[in-house]
Enzyme design. Structure first.
Site, PDB file in Angstrom:
ATOM      1  N   ASP A  49       0.856  -1.179   0.000  1.00 38.66           N
ATOM      2  CA  ASP A  49       0.000   0.000   0.000  1.00 38.66           C
ATOM      3  C   ASP A  49       0.904   1.246   0.000  1.00 38.66           C
ATOM      4  O   ASP A  49       2.133   1.160   0.141  1.00 38.66           O
ATOM      5  CB  ASP A  49      -0.983  -0.022   1.181  1.00 38.66           C
ATOM      6  CG  ASP A  49      -2.230   0.808   0.873  1.00 38.66           C
ATOM      7  OD1 ASP A  49      -2.175   1.667  -0.029  1.00 38.66           O
ATOM      8  OD2 ASP A  49      -3.262   0.606   1.543  1.00 38.66           O
TER       9      ASP A  49
HETATM   10  C1  NOJ Z   1      -4.099   3.843   0.026  1.00 40.12           C
HETATM   11  C2  NOJ Z   1      -5.259   2.923   0.186  1.00 40.12           C
HETATM   12  O1  NOJ Z   1      -5.191   2.260   1.439  1.00 40.12           O
HETATM   13  C3  NOJ Z   1      -5.387   1.875  -0.908  1.00 40.12           C
HETATM   14  O2  NOJ Z   1      -6.619   1.229  -0.768  1.00 40.12           O
HETATM   15  C4  NOJ Z   1      -5.244   2.504  -2.262  1.00 40.12           C
HETATM   16  O3  NOJ Z   1      -5.395   1.528  -3.261  1.00 40.12           O
HETATM   17  C5  NOJ Z   1      -3.892   3.189  -2.347  1.00 40.12           C
HETATM   18  N1  NOJ Z   1      -3.806   4.223  -1.346  1.00 40.12           N
HETATM   19  C6  NOJ Z   1      -3.631   3.801  -3.716  1.00 40.12           C
HETATM   20  O4  NOJ Z   1      -4.407   4.912  -3.897  1.00 40.12           O
END
Ligand code: NOJ
Length: 721
Positions: free
Chosen positions: A262
């Site tokens: 993430d």
């Molecule tokens: C953070 C989020 O937790 C995740 O779900 C997302 O896909 C990513 N950022 C990318 O934007």
């Protein structure tokens, strides 16, 4: 493309670049200011950014093509970039938030919506979506419950697989197919106290029993990628969690797709306090099985040293790079780096009538009629209609994570009612704002006047789209004092009022339910929200949504879910406040939620009769057939989701009082009936036993069928082994 040959020609820097993902802003041709900003925060140079293998957060075919040109010209082997994006519930045409989609209990509809989103995204240059989100959600305080399909592992698994089929089609063979990425592995939905990013404490038993099946269903459906969660599980961040990433994901489930971290999660391991520094973070994450690092460059910067010090191996790096290159190859990027990005198709497809129609249907099917005391549907002969409340004219109803969706595209409730009933006099007043904790109702008098004169009142309440989603946890879930003041005043002056409630999570509606005769929960319904709401209110559509997440009676019940354990001291009636001491009770609330999992009314009544079970014994060779006849006793065409549950009465570990095992969504004309026959096999009775095996145990089980988790008819059967 000969991937192995390409790999053998790549330098270490190129390889590490393929394992690094940065924001698209870094590649923007016309924005050097942006480039020198964020890039330096990552500790890399502008020239390094151009080595990266993938990017996220760009919008549109035009930008995509420019960025692809820049990246390929800079990459020594001309390797194309992979473009990723959070396409969560639509790209430009937005359908309801996934929690609403969970309430449709409709795999085909979910698949169709995902395919539509994928198609709109593909022509805008997206190759991979960070969806579906399959975190099990049982605590409405957590803002990200809106991204999940709900509290039940079985339902999540079925709908998660439908999302994957919708995006990926048949192994990415279709022109508009895009790769999917299931997230957030694992148990991100169980942060302590419902606070986003917080620690998760779960036994391995509960993890395996309830939290993992959703992700697993997506792996079985062939999902291309998976994203570990931000949180720690038992003290270990998922990003470097070997139990999750190595033992379970790679070995037990044999997943060979890409693991992408993430956003900035490698570096956040330093904050968690398990990585000494960035270099150590890269070692831990790659060592556990991560391939791509999102929005930090620890591996890119420290990979060479880690290899030299023997803390990582070239084999680990090569395997990860191969996975990235193989996906690029499967997507056809080496032959056609733009893939299907196309400005003209964007103009034709985005918000086209067919997509809007699908989004409207989804919004209708996701809405849940929580309560209705002879108010709905409103008569279409109503001459004067009042649309009152902070969401009456609000265009911000697309929900969090709406990708390229725009508020301005959304149809408000007021616009929807006016379009449906062009001859009626439809007036509107906001009354108060939707701010959390708001106490002032500046337009109370105007609201009362409008309500008093109207034949029917649509009272639009709830929470704003930015009040759920990432980072947006709440400690209170009630409507603000201002919204309740407005509701009381309007209802005092006009009983022919239906509350339409917007929300990204189950709100606590106990006070409103006391005074409102009708409540329709519409989540954040997306682009076509207002049209869907109008059709539901005036009977052109019949509500059929069933809750995929329990609605608490009070915040203090959270986490709350239907599939609870009995405890050694259960109350006699979980629907009322127990007066008996030393019971598993609250002094000021019942044990059960206000509205249970599976609940949802219709304008029809459906009767359940002829419940039969084929035998009172079940064995591994003789499954059971459980039948029931469901009849539409109403006047409307309608849909009803028939649910099958079990309860394992005695086992080596305590089993939940109820577990969903199957469901069927019927469509019935007025007066029509249908027989539903469920098949229950011994496999359906398996669970993680005391010795850790996944098996069934002989003994008594109850099987139940009904319209929700609280109104069931049942029988007892015996599993012989
Ligand atoms: C953070 C989020 O937790 C995740 O779900 C997302 O896909 C990513 N950022 C990318 O934007």
């Amino acid at each position: 493309m000969d991937i192995q040959k390409l790999l053998s020609q790549m330098t270490l820097q190129e390889k590490l670049g393929q394992l690094t993902q940065v924001n698209a802003v870094f590649f923007k041709p016309d924005n050097t200011a942006d480039i020198t900003g964020p890039v330096s925060l990552l500790g890399i140079e502008e020239s390094d950014a151009l080595y990266c293998g993938s990017t996220l957060n760009f919008i549109g075919a035009k930008d995509m093509k420019k960025i692809q040109d820049i990246a390929m010209a800079a990459q020594p082997h001309g390797i194309p970039l992979l473009f990723m994006q959070d396409v969560i519930h639509g790209y430009r045409t937005i359908y309801p938030i996934p929690l609403g989609m969970g309430c449709t209990f409709d795999e085909e509809l979910v698949e169709e919506c995902a395919r539509m989103a994928g198609k709109e995204a593909a022509v805008s240059g997206v190759h991979v979506t960070f969806s579906p989100m399959l975190d099990l959600v049982r605590d409405a305080r957590w803002g990200r419950v809106m991204e999940s399909t709900g509290e039940d592992p079985f339902l999540n698994g079925r709908l998660g697989a439908a999302f994957v089929r919708g995006y990926q089609g048949d192994k990415l063979q279709g022109k508009y197919d895009i790769a999917a990425c299931v997230k957030h592995f694992a148990a991100y939905g169980a942060p302590e106290a419902g606070r986003d990013y917080n620690a998760v404490e779960l036994s391995e038993h509960t993890l395996r029993e309830s939290y993992l099946p959703g992700y697993r269903a997506c792996i079985d459906a062939g999902v291309e990628m998976i994203m570990p969660s931000f949180n720690t599980v038992g003290g270990v961040p998922s990003t470097c969690n070997r139990l999750l990433l190595d033992k379970i994901l790679r070995r037990e489930w044999a997943f060979d797709g890409i693991v992408i971290s993430d956003y900035n999660a490698y570096r956040e391991m330093v904050k968690h306090g398990v990585a000494e520094d960035d270099k150590h973070a890269a070692e831990l994450a790659i060592g556990a099985g991560c391939d791509i690092e999102m929005m930090s460059a620890t591996a890119y910067l420290h990979g060479e040293e880690l290899l030299a010090e023997g803390r990582l191996t070239m084999e680990q790096i090569d395997r990860a790079v191969l996975r990235v290159l193989e996906l690029k190859d499967r997507l056809g990027l080496f032959e056609n780096p733009y893939r299907v990005a196309n400005e003209q198709e964007e103009a034709e497809l985005h918000l086209c009538p067919a997509h809007r129609a699908l989004a409207r249907r989804a919004a209708e099917e996701a809405s849940v009629l929580l309560k209705n005391e002879n108010v709905l549907p409103f008569s279409k002969n109503a001459k004067k209609i009042a649309v009152i409340g902070p969401f009456a004219k609000e265009k911000g109803i697309k929900g969090f994570w709406a990708c390229a969706g725009r508020d301005e595209d959304c149809v408000t409730v007021l616009a929807g009612v006016r379009a449906l009933l062009p001859d009626a006099e439809v007036a509107s007043v906001k009354g108060c704002s939707w701010e959390i904790g708001e106490t002032e109702v500046p337009e109370l008098d105007e609201a009362i006047e409008l309500a008093s004169e109207a034949d029917a009142v649509v009272l639009c309440l709830g929470e704003y789209q930015e009040h759920s989603g990432e980072g947006n946890s709440r400690a209170t879930l009630t409507l603000s004092p201002a919204q309740m003041t407005l509701a009381r005043a309007v209802l005092k002056h006009n009983k022919n009022t239906a509350a339409v409630i917007f929300g990204g999570r189950p709100l606590v509606l106990t006070d409103l339910a006391e005074i409102a005769p009708a409540m329709l929960y519409v989540w954040q319904p997306g682009t076509e929200g207002g049209n869907a709401v109008a059709r539901l209110l005036f009977g052109d559509a019949n509500p059929s949504g069933k809750l995929s997440m329990s609605f608490p009676y009070a915040e203090g019940q959270c986490p709350i879910y239907y599939s609870r354990m009995n405890t050694g001291r259960p109350v006699e009636d979980p629907k009322v406040v127990s007066k008996r001491p030393y019971r598993s009770r609250y002094l000021d609330a019942p044990v059960l939620p206000l509205y249970p999992f599976g609940h949802g009314l219709s304008y029809n009544t459906y009767t359940y009769d002829n419940f039969t079970v084929s035998d009172d014994k079940i064995t591994p060779d003789t499954p059971l057939e459980i039948a029931v006849t469901v009849k539409n006793e109403g006047q409307y065409q309608g849909k009803e989701t028939v649910q099958l549950y079990i309860h394992d009465k005695f086992a080596s570990v305590a089993r939940p009082l109820l577990e969903l095992k199957d469901f069927v969504k019927l469509e019935l004309a007025p007066g029509e009936s249908a027989a539903v026959i469920f098949t229950l096999t011994e496999e359906d009775l398996r669970f993680h036993t005391l010795d850790g095996t996944f098996a069934s145990e002989r003994g008594e089980f109850e099987v139940f069928v009904g319209p929700n988790s609280d109104q069931l008819m049942g029988a007892t059967v015996y599993l012989e082994k």
